[in-house]
Design a protein around this motif. Structure first.
Motif, PDB file in Angstrom:
ATOM      1  N   GLY C 242       0.691  -1.146  -0.186  1.00  0.00           N
ATOM      2  CA  GLY C 242       0.119   0.173  -0.007  1.00  0.00           C
ATOM      3  C   GLY C 242       0.863   1.250   0.030  1.00  0.00           C
ATOM      4  O   GLY C 242       0.152   2.268   0.099  1.00  0.00           O
ATOM      5  N   GLN C 243       1.955   1.105   0.153  1.00  0.00           N
ATOM      6  CA  GLN C 243       3.001   2.530  -0.079  1.00  0.00           C
ATOM      7  C   GLN C 243       4.193   2.426  -1.375  1.00  0.00           C
ATOM      8  O   GLN C 243       4.211   1.316  -1.871  1.00  0.00           O
ATOM      9  N   VAL C 244       4.483   3.567  -1.842  1.00  0.00           N
ATOM     10  CA  VAL C 244       5.322   3.514  -2.538  1.00  0.00           C
ATOM     11  C   VAL C 244       6.664   3.508  -1.918  1.00  0.00           C
ATOM     12  O   VAL C 244       6.970   4.387  -1.109  1.00  0.00           O
ATOM     13  N   VAL C 245       7.582   2.518  -2.676  1.00  0.00           N
ATOM     14  CA  VAL C 245       9.006   2.507  -1.888  1.00  0.00           C
ATOM     15  C   VAL C 245       9.944   3.006  -2.741  1.00  0.00           C
ATOM     16  O   VAL C 245      10.917   3.168  -2.138  1.00  0.00           O
ATOM     17  N   GLU C 246       9.752   2.752  -4.120  1.00  0.00           N
ATOM     18  CA  GLU C 246      10.802   3.522  -4.931  1.00  0.00           C
ATOM     19  C   GLU C 246      10.296   4.048  -6.304  1.00  0.00           C
ATOM     20  O   GLU C 246       9.214   3.403  -6.626  1.00  0.00           O
ATOM     21  N   ILE C 247      10.916   4.944  -6.934  1.00  0.00           N
ATOM     22  CA  ILE C 247      10.353   5.735  -8.087  1.00  0.00           C
ATOM     23  C   ILE C 247      11.717   6.200  -8.951  1.00  0.00           C
ATOM     24  O   ILE C 247      12.621   6.521  -8.411  1.00  0.00           O
ATOM     25  N   GLY C 248      11.570   5.943 -10.157  1.00  0.00           N
ATOM     26  CA  GLY C 248      12.694   6.560 -11.025  1.00  0.00           C
ATOM     27  C   GLY C 248      12.736   6.125 -12.477  1.00  0.00           C
ATOM     28  O   GLY C 248      11.581   5.652 -12.812  1.00  0.00           O
ATOM     29  N   SER C 249      13.462   6.486 -13.244  1.00  0.00           N
ATOM     30  CA  SER C 249      13.517   6.164 -14.775  1.00  0.00           C
ATOM     31  C   SER C 249      13.817   4.737 -14.887  1.00  0.00           C
ATOM     32  O   SER C 249      14.207   4.011 -13.973  1.00  0.00           O
ATOM     33  N   SER C 250      13.302   4.089 -15.810  1.00  0.00           N
ATOM     34  CA  SER C 250      13.431   2.611 -15.912  1.00  0.00           C
ATOM     35  C   SER C 250      14.710   2.207 -16.007  1.00  0.00           C
ATOM     36  O   SER C 250      14.915   1.163 -15.279  1.00  0.00           O
ATOM     37  N   ASP C 251      15.915   2.790 -16.362  1.00  0.00           N
ATOM     38  CA  ASP C 251      17.095   2.441 -16.279  1.00  0.00           C
ATOM     39  C   ASP C 251      17.707   2.528 -15.098  1.00  0.00           C
ATOM     40  O   ASP C 251      18.339   1.663 -14.387  1.00  0.00           O
ATOM     41  N   GLN C 252      17.372   3.678 -14.308  1.00  0.00           N
ATOM     42  CA  GLN C 252      17.751   3.761 -12.847  1.00  0.00           C
ATOM     43  C   GLN C 252      17.099   2.628 -11.952  1.00  0.00           C
ATOM     44  O   GLN C 252      17.915   2.027 -11.140  1.00  0.00           O
ATOM     45  N   VAL C 253      15.880   2.325 -11.935  1.00  0.00           N
ATOM     46  CA  VAL C 253      15.379   1.311 -11.103  1.00  0.00           C
ATOM     47  C   VAL C 253      15.790  -0.137 -11.405  1.00  0.00           C
ATOM     48  O   VAL C 253      16.162  -0.778 -10.808  1.00  0.00           O
ATOM     49  N   PHE C 254      15.747  -0.469 -12.622  1.00  0.00           N
ATOM     50  CA  PHE C 254      16.348  -1.719 -13.222  1.00  0.00           C
ATOM     51  C   PHE C 254      17.751  -1.808 -13.021  1.00  0.00           C
ATOM     52  O   PHE C 254      18.147  -2.910 -12.407  1.00  0.00           O
ATOM     53  N   ASP C 255      18.529  -0.885 -13.318  1.00  0.00           N
ATOM     54  CA  ASP C 255      19.869  -1.133 -13.083  1.00  0.00           C
ATOM     55  C   ASP C 255      20.854  -0.802 -11.964  1.00  0.00           C
ATOM     56  O   ASP C 255      21.451  -1.286 -11.495  1.00  0.00           O
ATOM     57  N   GLN C 256      20.058   0.107 -11.163  1.00  0.00           N
ATOM     58  CA  GLN C 256      20.624   0.712  -9.929  1.00  0.00           C
ATOM     59  C   GLN C 256      19.490   0.756  -8.802  1.00  0.00           C
ATOM     60  O   GLN C 256      19.177   1.728  -8.383  1.00  0.00           O
ATOM     61  N   PRO C 257      18.955  -0.394  -8.589  1.00  0.00           N
ATOM     62  CA  PRO C 257      17.860  -0.344  -7.616  1.00  0.00           C
ATOM     63  C   PRO C 257      18.253   0.041  -6.202  1.00  0.00           C
ATOM     64  O   PRO C 257      19.408  -0.363  -5.752  1.00  0.00           O
ATOM     65  N   LYS C 258      17.508   1.048  -5.546  1.00  0.00           N
ATOM     66  CA  LYS C 258      17.908   1.279  -4.503  1.00  0.00           C
ATOM     67  C   LYS C 258      17.171   0.723  -3.034  1.00  0.00           C
ATOM     68  O   LYS C 258      17.898   0.096  -2.064  1.00  0.00           O
ATOM     69  N   HIS C 259      15.835   0.509  -3.207  1.00  0.00           N
ATOM     70  CA  HIS C 259      15.485  -0.123  -2.314  1.00  0.00           C
ATOM     71  C   HIS C 259      15.600  -1.695  -2.120  1.00  0.00           C
ATOM     72  O   HIS C 259      15.348  -2.283  -3.136  1.00  0.00           O
ATOM     73  N   PRO C 260      15.865  -2.161  -0.816  1.00  0.00           N
ATOM     74  CA  PRO C 260      15.896  -3.733  -0.910  1.00  0.00           C
ATOM     75  C   PRO C 260      14.942  -4.601  -1.331  1.00  0.00           C
ATOM     76  O   PRO C 260      15.065  -5.660  -2.112  1.00  0.00           O
ATOM     77  N   TYR C 261      13.652  -3.903  -1.548  1.00  0.00           N
ATOM     78  CA  TYR C 261      12.379  -4.757  -2.039  1.00  0.00           C
ATOM     79  C   TYR C 261      12.729  -4.811  -3.744  1.00  0.00           C
ATOM     80  O   TYR C 261      12.648  -5.990  -4.271  1.00  0.00           O
ATOM     81  N   THR C 262      13.062  -3.752  -4.281  1.00  0.00           N
ATOM     82  CA  THR C 262      13.330  -3.833  -5.475  1.00  0.00           C
ATOM     83  C   THR C 262      14.500  -4.756  -5.992  1.00  0.00           C
ATOM     84  O   THR C 262      14.412  -5.565  -7.060  1.00  0.00           O
ATOM     85  N   ARG C 263      15.577  -4.496  -5.104  1.00  0.00           N
ATOM     86  CA  ARG C 263      16.700  -5.340  -5.501  1.00  0.00           C
ATOM     87  C   ARG C 263      16.083  -6.962  -5.506  1.00  0.00           C
ATOM     88  O   ARG C 263      16.433  -7.664  -6.248  1.00  0.00           O
ATOM     89  N   ALA C 264      15.422  -7.321  -4.461  1.00  0.00           N
ATOM     90  CA  ALA C 264      14.833  -8.754  -4.050  1.00  0.00           C
ATOM     91  C   ALA C 264      14.039  -9.002  -5.359  1.00  0.00           C
ATOM     92  O   ALA C 264      14.237 -10.082  -6.036  1.00  0.00           O
ATOM     93  N   LEU C 265      13.049  -8.065  -5.766  1.00  0.00           N
ATOM     94  CA  LEU C 265      12.241  -8.458  -6.852  1.00  0.00           C
ATOM     95  C   LEU C 265      13.279  -8.831  -8.302  1.00  0.00           C
ATOM     96  O   LEU C 265      12.802  -9.710  -8.896  1.00  0.00           O
ATOM     97  N   LEU C 266      14.109  -7.731  -8.594  1.00  0.00           N
ATOM     98  CA  LEU C 266      14.736  -8.173  -9.728  1.00  0.00           C
ATOM     99  C   LEU C 266      15.853  -9.243  -9.523  1.00  0.00           C
ATOM    100  O   LEU C 266      15.829 -10.104 -10.562  1.00  0.00           O
ATOM    101  N   LYS C 267      16.152  -9.561  -8.611  1.00  0.00           N
ATOM    102  CA  LYS C 267      16.882 -10.793  -8.306  1.00  0.00           C
ATOM    103  C   LYS C 267      16.144 -11.909  -8.403  1.00  0.00           C
ATOM    104  O   LYS C 267      16.573 -13.083  -8.891  1.00  0.00           O
ATOM    105  N   SER C 268      14.868 -11.929  -8.247  1.00  0.00           N
ATOM    106  CA  SER C 268      14.047 -13.200  -8.502  1.00  0.00           C
ATOM    107  C   SER C 268      13.554 -13.513  -9.990  1.00  0.00           C
ATOM    108  O   SER C 268      12.834 -14.335 -10.148  1.00  0.00           O
ATOM    109  N   MET C 269      14.089 -12.400 -10.595  1.00  0.00           N
ATOM    110  CA  MET C 269      13.612 -12.816 -12.064  1.00  0.00           C
ATOM    111  C   MET C 269      14.496 -13.954 -12.603  1.00  0.00           C
ATOM    112  O   MET C 269      15.606 -13.753 -12.482  1.00  0.00           O
ATOM    113  N   PRO C 270      13.739 -14.910 -13.312  1.00  0.00           N
ATOM    114  CA  PRO C 270      14.747 -15.986 -13.548  1.00  0.00           C
ATOM    115  C   PRO C 270      15.451 -15.546 -15.001  1.00  0.00           C
ATOM    116  O   PRO C 270      14.988 -14.659 -15.812  1.00  0.00           O
TER     117      PRO C 270
END
Lengths: 296, 317, 346
Positions: C242-270
């Protein structure tokens, strides 16, 4: 560059409309033999009822003390005579009118009123829904026969009173179905999409809800017709509906009760007709329901 | 679950109040002066005044209603105009007779209905199904009062096996469960059983067909469950709903017995209602309807509670 | 390049979402008058902007509030508090009444079948919205047929058909056409391609890109499929409980994720690359209950970096200079030092 959508009229294309929903339903019913037999029987009965005055062999009100309770097959009285000497065939034909009328009218009226209430309750939700449905629940808390008799008993005999009490008996049942189906439709995405396009409640109900809701309500209502006929005849049987000397199948069963020992088959005739009509309505209703249920 | 049950019971109370209100209103929707309906036409002015006080017709509606309910709760439903006896007494005597009839009819109807429905569902779309389904449609469509008449014609008049009317050779007051008396019960019960038979047959058929078509049944069979095992499984799944329908049918028959009881002169509540209507005996009419309707509501409540308790799959928010 | 409906100019965000709150009270599981009713906190203080002409992607797990937010944006559900500002005007105010807002914002739903009235031909379904706003039915039908052609369905073949006669991909094209019938400026796509086969999905995505260019649309693209979001979005927003944890350009979020949740999400992509195998599950446990979210930072129960302070303090959302914003105590000045510099996933 945002282009306004060009209103180019391509040569009005001859796109054919697919067969609509009801055409599909009708096609499926035609393929169902039982339903077709039932339809045939009903159409015949309705035809006889409508043209009764011209089909009747003799006067259904003419009494005669000499020709009382003649059996089936008597020349000049093909179905025999009743306890006052009146011709059974003529009375059965004319009685059909009233019996069918008393069966269909309450359901029709209840369909209109019940659908209105149910759709309103289902779409509006909240407080309006609670008020309407709780009131309906109180009426629904009575077994239908009891309610019909209670209301008829209080109002007194007579056709109008009987029609009124039967209508009141059926309104809750139809309203419940209407509310339930409307609530389901209300939750669907296409209604949300319609809301999102800025339409008001009236427009949405008219354009989106009614088309999807009236079908199931209608099919349910047809299943009530046979109940209505039996109840209406039952009321007359008890002396609460149609008053003598009007012929009506239920009333005829009542007056002929004393004759079951002397002319049992004549006495049983009116009931047989109620049975045939009732079962035909039920089979038609069943056929409609299965025709509508087929997954597209 | 307990909280649901409590709420369900609490919910039944306003319904009962509404039902009572409707019964109360019956007197007032009847054409003519309610007092005139209760009194014989040649009553003296004093008697009129007395009853006016007693029934409180000169007081406002809410007061009338609550005093009527108050008396009803204490077992006083007024007195019958025709016989002068207390309504409550008449009604409770009759209820026993109707209950006997309705219970037997429901059992018969349930037995055959479940049988036909089960067979129809198991052998879906075969000729067995079509025949069984046809029988259940007959059950639902037949005007039962006519059926009663036909049975009387066949079994009383022509064959002379069973008596046509009444509840026993010496009236209803002395009932013993022997053949002499049961003879009187058979025809009305069988006639009345057709309706529940039809409805239960339809319900069971739909249930059985539904369960059998579910994929987990195929899974069970694949794991080697024999026919009998599947059968038992289907029964276990159908039973709660089928029982619930049976309970509801019992309630319906209790309320709707008037027609059969008229045909067979069975001294139950239906017969009482018939009398009440013809003699314009409004206190008797009101009292009988009130008792029957409340019975029905309570039965529905009981069925609902039992269903919740015994069928854990029902999700009650 | 100017849209005649543009009021605020190119710098003005098309839609500003301010402090949106939506809680769903739970029907009393207890007795009717019991107190302490709990609620599902579906949207719990959401702030972001949608810029003109962009595609803003929204990602997050099921139950994070993405769909509820979308519905509140469409005003299909009323928010408990918070406001929406569309091109500088508050939605629902006299300057921008709801009905007018609805002409400019439309939505495409996930379930292509239930979004269409089964009893209406698709031509009528598309033509419905314009007729509500006063367009004659003849012109609305013409517009509907033009739109059908534009989304790749021949009007002669499809206009008179019913929804059940179309495939999923075709139905979704119809839904897109329906959304465009009112000539909106903002289109919300709620998992619009999630239910489609991959090949069909690709076609529909390309269609969406074409339409965006042709009609100058702005998109809010909600999806749980990270690859698709990356492909189509300019900026990305990540939601959790229910809350926003990170926002940024597509490249920023996918290549340099800041929030631990974003990092975990990206790591979980097969991944197809055998060298990129993950040795351990990056996200532990099930998502916690939106009825009773954890105290402090909501993610702390599953966070690889969590420190005791995370349980006590709620992080504030903050943007850096490049517009990459995050809500995490690791980036807040006074708490940053409490954390280890990097935790590596094996």
């Amino acid at each position: 560059m945002p282009a306004t959508i060009a209103v180019v009229s391509i040569n009005p294309p001859t796109h054919k409309r697919s067969r609509g929903h009801w055409a599909n339903v009708a096609a499926r019913i035609v393929r169902n033999p039982l339903a077709m037999i039932a339809t045939l029987i009903l159409l015949t009965l309705i035809f006889i009822a409508v043209f009764a005055p011209w089909i009747m062999p003799t006067d259904p009100f003419a009494t005669s003390m000499f020709t009382r309770l003649k059996p089936i097959g008597t020349p000049a009285h093909f179905f025999g005579t009743d306890e006052l000497g009146r011709d059974m065939l003529s009375r059965l034909i004319l009685g059909g009118r009233l019996s069918l009328f008393m069966g269909i009218t309450p359901v029709l009226t209840a369909f209109v009123i019940g659908s209105g209430l149910g759709i309103l309750a289902g779409y509006a939700g909240g407080f309006i829904n609670t008020i309407i449905m709780r009131t309906i629940d109180v009426l629904y808390a009575f077994p239908s026969v009891l309610l019909a008799i209670a209301l008829s008993g209080a109002l007194g005999a007579g056709i109008v009173n009987a029609l009124t009490s039967l209508t009141i008996v059926f309104i809750p049942q139809i309203a419940r179905i209407a509310e339930s189906v409307t609530t389901q439709v209300r939750r669907s995405d296409y209604v949300d999409a319609a809301r999102a396009s800025g339409a008001n409640a009236f427009t949405i109900v008219r354009a989106h809800v009614l088309g999807n809701v009236l079908g199931p309500i209608f099919v349910y209502s047809t299943s009530l017709i046979s109940v209505s006929m039996i109840l209406a005849s039952g009321l007359s049987f008890l002396g609460l509906g149609v008053k003598p000397p009007e012929p009506e199948w239920g009333l005829m069963l009542n007056t002929l009760r004393t004759a079951i020992y002397s002319q049992p088959w004549v006495a049983a005739l009116p009931g047989a007709f109620i049975f045939i009509t009732s079962i035909s309505f039920n089979m038609l209703s069943d056929g409609l329901r299965s025709a509508m249920e087929v997954k597209q | 679950m307990i909280s649901y049950l409590i709420r369900r019971v609490l919910y039944a109370l306003p319904i009962m109040l509404g039902v009572a209100f409707l019964c109360f209103m019956l007197v007032h929707i009847a054409p003519g002066d309610p007092l005139m309906s209760i009194l014989p036409p040649d009553a003296s002015v004093d008697l009129q005044k007395q009853l006016m006080e007693l029934y409180g017709f000169n007081r406002s509606y809410p007061v009338q209603f609550f005093s009527w309910v108050w008396r009803a709760v204490h077992g006083d439903l007024g007195s019958s105009i025709a016989t002068g006896r207390p309504v409550a007494q008449e009604v409770f005597k009759a209820v026993g007779n109707t209950l006997m009839l309705a219970a037997l009819a429901t059992l018969i109807g349930f037995f055959f209905g479940a049988l036909f429905g089960f067979v129809a569902g198991y052998f879906r779309n075969s000729w067995v199904d079509k025949i069984a389904s046809f029988i259940s449609v007959v059950g639902v469509s037949v005007p039962h009062y006519w059926l009663g008449m036909v049975l009387v014609i066949i079994f009383s008049s022509q064959l002379m096996w069973l008596p046509a009317t009444g509840a026993g050779p010496d009236g209803s007051s002395s009932w013993i469960w022997d053949f002499e008396h049961i003879k009187y019960l058979i025809m009305p019960a069988v006639t009345m059983s057709f309706i529940p038979m039809g409805i239960i047959a339809r319900t069971v058929r739909a249930l059985v067909a539904d369960i059998l078509s579910q994929e987990f049944v195929i899974g069970l069979k694949a794991r080697g469950l024999g026919e009998f095992g599947v059968f038992r499984h289907v029964v276990k799944n159908c039973a709660p709903t089928a029982m619930a329908v049976m309970g509801l049918q019992l309630g319906y028959l209790l309320g709707g017995s008037i027609l059969i009881e008229t045909v067979f002169s069975w001294p139950g509540t239906g017969f009482l209602l018939n009398q009440a209507i013809f003699q314009r005996d409004l206190p008797l009419l009101q009292g009988t309807i009130l008792v029957l309707a409340l019975f029905f509501v309570s039965l529905n409540l009981l069925v609902d509670i039992l269903q919740t308790v015994f069928d854990p799959r029902i999700e009650r928010a | 390049m100017t849209d005649e409906r543009d009021i605020g100019g190119p710098r003005q965000p098309l839609l500003q979402v301010r402090n949106l709150l939506k809680h769903f009270p739970l029907k009393g599981k207890g007795l009717p008058f019991a107190s302490a009713r709990s609620a599902v906190r579906a949207v719990d203080g959401v702030n972001f902007d949608i810029l003109k002409g962009e595609t803003l992607g929204v990602v997050g797990e099921s139950g994070c509030g993405k769909s509820t937010t979308a519905r509140v944006l469409m005003q299909l559900i009323q928010q408990d508090s918070g406001e929406l500002v569309f091109d500088g005007e508050t939605v629902g105010s006299r300057a921008l009444p709801l009905r007018q807002f609805r002409r400019q914002t439309q939505m495409v739903f996930q379930d292509s079948y239930s979004s269409l009235n089964p009893r209406m031909t698709i031509e009528d379904s598309i033509a419905f919205a314009p007729t509500v706003h006063g367009v004659t039915s003849r012109e609305a039908n013409t517009r509907a047929r033009d739109l059908l052609a534009r989304v790749g369905l021949q009007p002669e073949r499809f206009a008179g058909r019913y929804p059940h006669e179309l495939s999923g991909g075709q139905r979704q094209r119809v839904n897109i056409a329906r959304a465009l019938a009112l000539e909106p400026r903002l289109v919300i796509l709620d998992e619009a391609v999630s239910a489609l086969d991959k090949s069909v999905e690709a076609q529909v995505l390309n269609l969406l890109l074409d339409l965006k260019q042709e009609f100058g649309l702005t998109y809010l693209f909600i999806s749980h499929d990270l690859n698709v979001v990356r492909f189509i979005s300019d900026r990305v927003l990540v939601m959790y409980l229910g809350q926003v944890v990170e926002i940024g350009s597509s490249d920023q979020v996918f290549d340099q994720p800041k929030h631990p949740y974003t990092r975990a999400l990206l790591k979980s992509m097969p991944s197809m690359d055998p060298l990129q195998r993950t040795m351990e599950a990056p996200l532990a446990g099930d998502p916690p209950n939106p009825i009773n979210p954890p105290s402090g930072c909501r993610f702390h129960t599953r966070c690889a970096y969590a420190q005791p302070v995370c349980r006590q303090r709620t992080p504030m959302f903050a943007n850096d200079d490049s517009g990459h914003g995050v809500a995490c105590l690791r980036y807040e000045a006074d708490t940053a030092s409490l954390f280890a510099s990097e935790v590596s996933y094996a």
